[in-house]
Design an enzyme around this catalytic site. Structure first.
Site, PDB file in Angstrom:
ATOM      1  N   LEU A 207      68.169 -19.268 -95.175  1.00  0.00           N
ATOM      2  CA  LEU A 207      69.402 -19.875 -94.649  1.00  0.00           C
ATOM      3  C   LEU A 207      69.062 -20.583 -93.347  1.00  0.00           C
ATOM      4  O   LEU A 207      68.508 -19.965 -92.447  1.00  0.00           O
ATOM      5  CB  LEU A 207      70.450 -18.786 -94.363  1.00  0.00           C
ATOM      6  CG  LEU A 207      70.990 -18.004 -95.569  1.00  0.00           C
ATOM      7  CD1 LEU A 207      71.721 -16.752 -95.097  1.00  0.00           C
ATOM      8  CD2 LEU A 207      71.918 -18.877 -96.414  1.00  0.00           C
ATOM      9  N   HIS A 208      69.351 -21.867 -93.254  1.00  0.00           N
ATOM     10  CA  HIS A 208      69.076 -22.563 -91.991  1.00  0.00           C
ATOM     11  C   HIS A 208      70.020 -23.725 -91.701  1.00  0.00           C
ATOM     12  O   HIS A 208      69.935 -24.342 -90.650  1.00  0.00           O
ATOM     13  CB  HIS A 208      67.638 -23.082 -91.971  1.00  0.00           C
ATOM     14  CG  HIS A 208      67.450 -24.307 -92.819  1.00  0.00           C
ATOM     15  ND1 HIS A 208      67.377 -24.265 -94.176  1.00  0.00           N
ATOM     16  CD2 HIS A 208      67.364 -25.616 -92.482  1.00  0.00           C
ATOM     17  CE1 HIS A 208      67.233 -25.486 -94.654  1.00  0.00           C
ATOM     18  NE2 HIS A 208      67.225 -26.329 -93.652  1.00  0.00           N
ATOM     19  N   ARG A 209      70.945 -24.047 -92.621  1.00  0.00           N
ATOM     20  CA  ARG A 209      71.836 -25.199 -92.383  1.00  0.00           C
ATOM     21  C   ARG A 209      72.737 -24.912 -91.191  1.00  0.00           C
ATOM     22  O   ARG A 209      73.318 -23.814 -91.109  1.00  0.00           O
ATOM     23  CB  ARG A 209      72.768 -25.421 -93.576  1.00  0.00           C
ATOM     24  CG  ARG A 209      72.092 -25.816 -94.806  1.00  0.00           C
ATOM     25  CD  ARG A 209      72.027 -27.309 -95.008  1.00  0.00           C
ATOM     26  NE  ARG A 209      70.932 -27.529 -95.907  1.00  0.00           N
ATOM     27  CZ  ARG A 209      70.064 -28.522 -95.825  1.00  0.00           C
ATOM     28  NH1 ARG A 209      70.194 -29.441 -94.891  1.00  0.00           N
ATOM     29  NH2 ARG A 209      69.084 -28.632 -96.672  1.00  0.00           N
TER      30      ARG A 209
END
Ligand code: UD1
Length: 366
Positions: A207-209
């Site tokens: 997860l990085h957005r």
């Protein structure tokens, strides 16, 4: 053709897998030479150097060393440095990949110097203009001379945006070229074994957005989701620096203590794909991972409202569940209870995309 070199630009982690096969294909052709420019958008050893090494990339001819900053500053710094570096690289063409800030910055510099641009992974659209990547994609495609697409939807999007069809080439997916090329090393990596994870018995999460990780409420809900999943099976979470920093900033790290969520540093390419290949499912907001899981036949739950890669949901193993972690939880429970997405590999995702790209460039630059 004025210059001699195909100047290939990479800046952020997902770019390296996309340029590596193109540089390899160029190296095997007598007429064209490839050179690599690294913008330095990503710079941590495990976000950059390990990929250069594992993907067998040549040393960059130039490293612009721009680093992190706000979008405006980062894009401007890349433009300023690339404008100075480009003439000495004797460019016949600048080839950019994907949708990161380095992509639009270098494309814009090149066209302003009268150097044609090729865009690899052109035409993908999420139709969500709040995503920085969507703006980068639309603008890069408008100024590129040669547009190489990975799936049908991309060609349709470009036609709708008025791009002449003779500029558009459906050649397949260079990220999959890298996956195919490195499969022996991925199979040999056996990354789950030292972690004590059984084949098919754990989940992989990335997860990085900004939309998912930059707000305390959303990231907090995602942390609860992970803790809940970990009650059913172990979860491996190689964590992007942006996400790691936000977990600490929002005081959320402790909530995973004692759970079966294993926080790892960003993994080298062969180790990461080895973890993905043998897991039960992936939960992600990444773009590229939706494609890699489709190729590998691994179920993927995508925690986003939109995907710019619709072929992965139409033909592949990807399920787009929206932004609500509760919806992801329902999809994951269904999956673990036997409702497993099955898919097929999309057309031309065969490991030979870069050869087709180079063949087009040879013909067009003659
Ligand atoms: C960028 C891309 C995104 C891509 C992602 C893959 C843009 C607009 N976004 O997002 O499309 O999916 O790369 O990772 O280009 N940081 C480090 N070390 C690094 C790199 C970044 O610590 O080597 C930290 C910094 O705090 C930085 C933050 O991560 O501010 C974000 O980095 P940045 O390159 O701005 O965007 P990404 O979130 O990585």
């Amino acid at each position: 053709m004025s210059g001699r070199n195909i100047v290939c630009v990479a800046g952020a982690r997902p770019n390296f897998m996309k340029v590596a096969p193109v540089l390899r294909a160029l190296a095997s052709r007598p007429g064209l030479a490839g050179v690599l420019v690294h913008t330095g958008q990503h710079y941590d050893p495990n976000m950059s150097d390990s990929f250069l090494r594992d993907l067998e990339l040549p040393p960059p001819a130039v490293h612009l060393g721009v680093g992190s900053a706000s979008h405006g500053v980062q894009t401007a710094r890349i433009m300023e440095s690339f404008e100075q570096a480009l003439p000495a690289l004797d460019p016949a063409l600048v080839l950019v990949v994907g949708d990161v800030n380095s992509t639009i910055a270098c494309a814009l510099v090149a066209v302003k110097q009268g150097v044609p641009v090729a865009h690899v992974e052109a035409g993908l659209r999420s139709f969500d203009r709040t995503m920085p990547e969507e703006i980068n994609r639309i603008l890069t495609d408008q100024i590129a001379e040669h547009l190489f697409t990975t799936e049908d939807s991309a060609g349709e999007n470009l036609a709708r945006e008025g791009i002449p069809p003779e500029r558009v080439h459906f050649t397949g997916n260079t990220m999959i070229d890298t996956l195919v090329h490195l499969m022996p090393r991925i199979e040999a990596a056996r990354a789950r074994e030292p972690l004590g994870l059984p084949a098919g018995g754990y989940a992989v999460v990335t997860l990085h957005r900004p939309g998912n990780v930059d707000s305390p409420a959303r990231l907090g809900a995602l942390v609860e989701l992970l803790a809940g999943i970990a009650r059913r099976l172990p979860v491996v979470f190689p964590i992007h620096p942006r996400t790691r920093a936000n977990l600490a900033r929002f005081g959320l790290e402790g909530r995973l203590a004692g759970s079966r969520v294993l926080l790892l540093e960003p993994q080298p390419y062969p180790a990461f794909l080895s973890l993905v290949r043998e897991c039960r499912f992936v939960l992600t907001d990444s773009g590229g991972l939706q494609e890699e899981t489709t190729f590998l036949g691994v179920p993927c739950i995508t925690q986003r409202a939109t995907t710019e890669r619709p072929v992965t949901t139409r033909l592949g193993t990807n399920r787009l569940v929206g932004e609500d972690p509760a919806a992801a939880r329902r999809a994951i429970d269904a999956l673990l209870d036997g409702d497993v997405p099955r898919g097929t590999v999309p057309p031309l995702w065969d490991g030979r995309c870069a050869e087709r790209i180079v063949a087009v460039l040879e013909e067009r630059l003659r």
